[in-house]
Scaffold this motif. Structure first.
Motif, short mmCIF file in Angstrom:
data_model
loop_
_atom_site.label_atom_id
_atom_site.label_comp_id
_atom_site.label_asym_id
_atom_site.label_seq_id
_atom_site.Cartn_x
_atom_site.Cartn_y
_atom_site.Cartn_z
N SER A 16 0.81 -1.21 0.00
CA SER A 16 0.00 0.00 0.00
C SER A 16 0.85 1.27 0.00
O SER A 16 0.33 2.36 -0.21
CB SER A 16 -0.94 0.02 1.21
N ASN A 68 -2.22 1.70 -6.05
CA ASN A 68 -2.80 0.84 -5.03
C ASN A 68 -3.70 1.62 -4.07
O ASN A 68 -3.39 2.74 -3.69
CB ASN A 68 -1.69 0.17 -4.21
N SER A 69 -4.80 1.00 -3.70
CA SER A 69 -5.71 1.61 -2.73
C SER A 69 -6.27 0.50 -1.85
O SER A 69 -7.26 -0.14 -2.18
CB SER A 69 -6.84 2.35 -3.43
N ASN A 116 -7.22 -4.82 -3.27
CA ASN A 116 -7.82 -3.60 -3.80
C ASN A 116 -9.34 -3.71 -3.94
O ASN A 116 -9.97 -2.79 -4.48
CB ASN A 116 -7.23 -3.28 -5.18
#
Length: 216
Positions: A16, A68-69, A116
């Motif tokens: 992350s 990325n989340s 994700n």
């Protein structure tokens, strides 16, 4: 188990926060205190291999995505102990289990999408179970059929196109196996017994195979 839990959380945190400019192995070494502690406890060859697999898992994840989340996933990991335990144990078990780099790469990419929230837990499990049974010929067939979307392709055409990378017997065997797994769909249920039957069959990818292709 405590060290494994810390390690799993480190993996999520790393994915992350990493960016393109950082070398993944340097990042692992510099930024993972729990991973460093865990690494120092290795005493057997199998443990060393596991450490290498973890590094490769992170490397493949970085190569797969640059945006990325993981916020929802990280909240779930923090607030739901049962979920955290189940996911951590499963991911670490699979990382350790896969015996070929291409299998680890597929799993790493699928995990990244799972982290994700692009795929759900059931899809991740289905993909990881299929990976166990895939060989390189299977992957070549999936990649070849993907270019035809949902259009039917005659088996003979697939075999002829893949002769440069594998022999016809391996291709036929892989197509039959992928059909049995539901990864490849066939036009009819006629026998595979004769060479003529094999040649005339028409096949295409299943919807699940199109999801799987993303991670190949």
């Amino acid at each position: 188990m405590f060290k494994e839990m810390e390690l799993a959380n480190d993996i999520v945190d790393a994915l992350s926060t990493i960016n393109d400019e950082e070398d993944i192995l340097d990042f692992v070494s510099d930024s993972f205190p729990a991973l460093r502690i865990f690494s120092r406890s290795y005493e057997f060859v199998s443990d060393t291999i596991f450490k290498t697999k973890i590094n490769k898992f992170l490397k493949y994840a970085k190569e797969f995505t640059t945006s990325n989340s993981f916020e929802k996933f990280k909240l779930d990991m923090q607030n739901n102990p049962n979920f955290r335990t189940k996911v951590s144990e499963y991911v670490l078990f699979k990382i350790n289990k896969f015996d070929a780099d291409y299998k680890l790469k597929i799993f790493s990419r699928a995990c990244t999408d799972f982290f994700n929230s692009n795929i759900n837990e059931n899809t991740l499990i289905e993909i990881s179970e299929v990976i166990d049974n895939l060989n390189t010929t299977d992957i070549d067939i999936i990649k070849y059929l993907y270019q035809y979307n949902s259009d039917l392709v005659q088996v003979k055409k697939v075999v002829d196109e893949l002769l440069d990378t594998t022999d016809d017997f391996k291709t036929y065997s892989s197509i039959l196996k992928l059909t049995n797994y539901g990864i490849v769909l066939e036009e009819s249920q006629s026998t595979w017994g004769s060479l003529k039957d094999k040649h005339l069959k028409q096949i295409c990818l299943s919807p699940f195979a199109k999801t799987l292709h993303k991670y190949l």
